[in-house]
Scaffold this motif. Structure first.
Motif, PDB file in Angstrom:
ATOM      1  N   VAL A   2       0.856  -1.186   0.000  1.00  0.00           N
ATOM      2  CA  VAL A   2       0.000   0.000   0.000  1.00  0.00           C
ATOM      3  C   VAL A   2       0.897   1.243   0.000  1.00  0.00           C
ATOM      4  N   PRO A   3       0.400   2.380  -0.496  1.00  0.00           N
ATOM      5  CA  PRO A   3       1.198   3.601  -0.439  1.00  0.00           C
ATOM      6  C   PRO A   3       1.434   4.033   1.005  1.00  0.00           C
ATOM      7  N   GLU A   4       2.517   4.761   1.226  1.00  0.00           N
ATOM      8  CA  GLU A   4       2.774   5.292   2.558  1.00  0.00           C
ATOM      9  C   GLU A   4       1.804   6.438   2.843  1.00  0.00           C
ATOM     10  N   PRO A   5       1.026   6.358   3.931  1.00  0.00           N
ATOM     11  CA  PRO A   5       0.136   7.468   4.276  1.00  0.00           C
ATOM     12  C   PRO A   5       0.948   8.601   4.909  1.00  0.00           C
ATOM     13  N   LEU A   6       0.648   9.823   4.512  1.00  0.00           N
ATOM     14  CA  LEU A   6       1.459  10.959   4.962  1.00  0.00           C
ATOM     15  C   LEU A   6       0.704  11.946   5.832  1.00  0.00           C
ATOM     16  N   LEU A   7      -0.578  12.159   5.552  1.00  0.00           N
ATOM     17  CA  LEU A   7      -1.297  13.204   6.256  1.00  0.00           C
ATOM     18  C   LEU A   7      -2.794  12.992   6.126  1.00  0.00           C
TER      19      LEU A   7
END
Length: 358
Positions: A105-110
Motif C-alpha cells: 500500500v502507499p505510505e500514508p502521509l497526512l
C-alpha cells in the motif's frame, strides 16, 4: 468505484500569476499548499499543480506536485455523499495499519479532518509508480504469459491481505464481523434506497433471494471491498506495487473480496462500456482457476462462491445506480457517466443468473 490510477508525470507548475492556471474541481491548490506547509514531513517547494486522475467513479483522486516532489490526494465526491460511504478517516486508518505488513500500500502521509481546507476531509499519501489495467484491451499488449502472472499475483496478494491478523495491526475494532453478510445486505439495500430515482426491475428480487440463502461465513479478515486489477498498480516487472481504493474496507467475510474478483473475471460482452473488465485479455485466468488458487493459498472453503459472486453483482448494481443518480444531479466529475445508468440492468441480470445457476 474505480481506483486511483497512475497519471502521466505532470509538467512544471505554472507561475502563480499565469492566466491559464486552473485547479481541478474539488481541490484548491492555494488552500492545500497553505495546509501542507508545516504538516508534511518534508518541505513544499513551490506553487502546487494538481490534476484529477481519471477513472475513479467515487472518491476523487488527484496527483499533486510542487515541481519536485509528487503526492496523491484523496477526498470524497462533490455531492450526494451517502452515510459511511466516503469516510476518509477509515480509509487512511487501514492504509496506515497495512503499510508495515507484506500487503503493498502507499505510505500514508497526512490526514486532514478539517473540511474547511478543501470543503471535505481528505488525506495525502505517497505517489506510487505503476499502471492500473482497466480493460482487456489495455492488458492485451502484455501478452498471455505476463497477463496470467499479473492476475494470479492479484489472487496471491488477496491471500496475503486476508492472512493479516487484524488485532496485530490495530484493526481489531475496524468492523463488526458477527452477522456481517446479513448486515451487508441491509446496508446495500439502504444505499439503493438512498439513490432510487427510477424503476429497476429485478433488483429487489435479487436482494430478497440473496437474503434467503445466506452462507455461513469463515473466520473474519481485513477485507478490501472493491478488489480487482483496476485497483492495483502494476510495475514494469508486473509486480503489484500498491493496492489502492480502500474506501469500502472493513473487518468481515473474506469471501466477499473473492466473489468480487470472480465477478470482474466474467466478460461483460459490452464493447465500449464505461465499466470494463480485463477478462477477455489473452492469458487471463478463468474464474475457476482464480477460485482454486485462492482456496489453495488461504485454506478456506470456497464452495459457496456463487452466492458471493451474485452478491458482488448486486453490490455493483447499487454502486452504479448511485453514480447514475449523482450524474442526474450534475454532481460527477469525468467522462462516461452518461452511460453508467445503462449498465445497472445488466448487472442485475448477471446477479440473478449467477445465484440461480449456483
Amino acid at each position: 468505484m474505480s481506483a486511483p490510477a497512475a497519471a502521466p508525470p505532470p509538467g512544471p507548475p505554472d507561475p502563480p500569476d499565469s492566466p491559464d492556471r486552473s485547479d481541478p474541481p474539488g481541490l484548491d491548490t492555494q488552500r492545500l499548499r497553505a495546509h501542507l506547509d508545516g504538516a508534511l514531513p518534508g518541505p513544499v517547494g513551490g506553487p502546487l499543480d494538481a490534476r484529477l486522475i481519471e477513472g475513479g467513479r467515487s472518491n476523487l483522486t488527484y496527483t499533486v506536485t510542487d515541481g519536485t516532489a509528487r503526492w496523491v490526494v484523496r477526498r470524497p465526491p462533490l455531492g450526494h455523499v451517502l452515510a459511511t460511504a466516503h469516510d476518509m478517516t477509515r480509509e487512511y486508518r487501514v492504509i496506515e495499519a497495512l503499510h508495515p505488513t507484506a500487503v503493498p500500500v502507499p505510505e500514508p502521509l497526512l490526514l486532514c479532518a478539517d473540511a474547511s481546507v478543501l470543503g471535505a476531509p481528505f488525506y495525502v499519501m505517497e505517489h506510487v509508480p505503476g499502471t492500473p489495467y482497466r480493460t482487456a484491451e489495455q492488458l492485451a499488449p502484455l501478452g498471455p504469459e505476463r497477463t496470467r502472472a499479473a492476475v494470479l499475483a492479484l489472487v496471491d496478494t488477496l491471500v496475503e491481505l486476508h492472512s493479516v491478523d487484524p488485532a496485530a495491526v490495530g484493526l481489531a475494532d475496524f468492523g463488526r464481523p458477527d452477522g456481517f453478510l446479513d448486515r451487508q445486505l441491509r446496508r446495500w439495500g439502504k444505499q439503493l434506497d438512498g439513490s432510487r430515482s427510477r424503476p429497476l426491475p429485478g433488483i429487489d428480487a435479487l436482494h430478497t433471494a440473496l437474503g434467503r440463502s445466506l452462507p455461513g461465513s469463515p473466520a473474519p479478515a481485513v477485507i478490501h471491498g472493491d478488489y480487482r486489477l483496476d485497483n492495483v498498480l502494476l510495475g514494469d516487472d508486473d509486480r503489484i506495487n500498491a493496492v489502492l481504493d480502500w474506501e469500502m474496507s472493513t473487518l468481515g467475510d473474506p469471501l466477499t473480496d473473492l466473489g468480487l474478483l470472480v465477478m470482474y473475471s466474467v466478460p461483460l460482452g459490452l464493447p465500449g462500456s464505461p465499466v470494463g473488465t480485463t477478462a477477455g485479455a489473452p492469458g487471463h485466468p478463468a474464474p475457476a482457476e482464480l477460485i482454486e488458487r485462492y482456496a489453495a493459498g488461504s485454506g478456506r472453503d470456497t464452495s459457496a462462491i456463487a452466492w458471493y459472486t451474485a452478491f458482488a453483482w448486486f453490490k455493483l448494481a447499487v454502486i452504479l445506480e448511485g453514480i447514475h443518480y449523482r450524474y442526474t444531479l450534475g454532481q460527477t466529475v469525468g467522462a462516461g457517466f452518461d452511460r453508467i445508468g445503462d449498465l445497472v440492468p445488466v448487472f442485475i441480470e448477471h446477479g440473478l443468473t449467477t445465484l440461480k445457476e449456483g
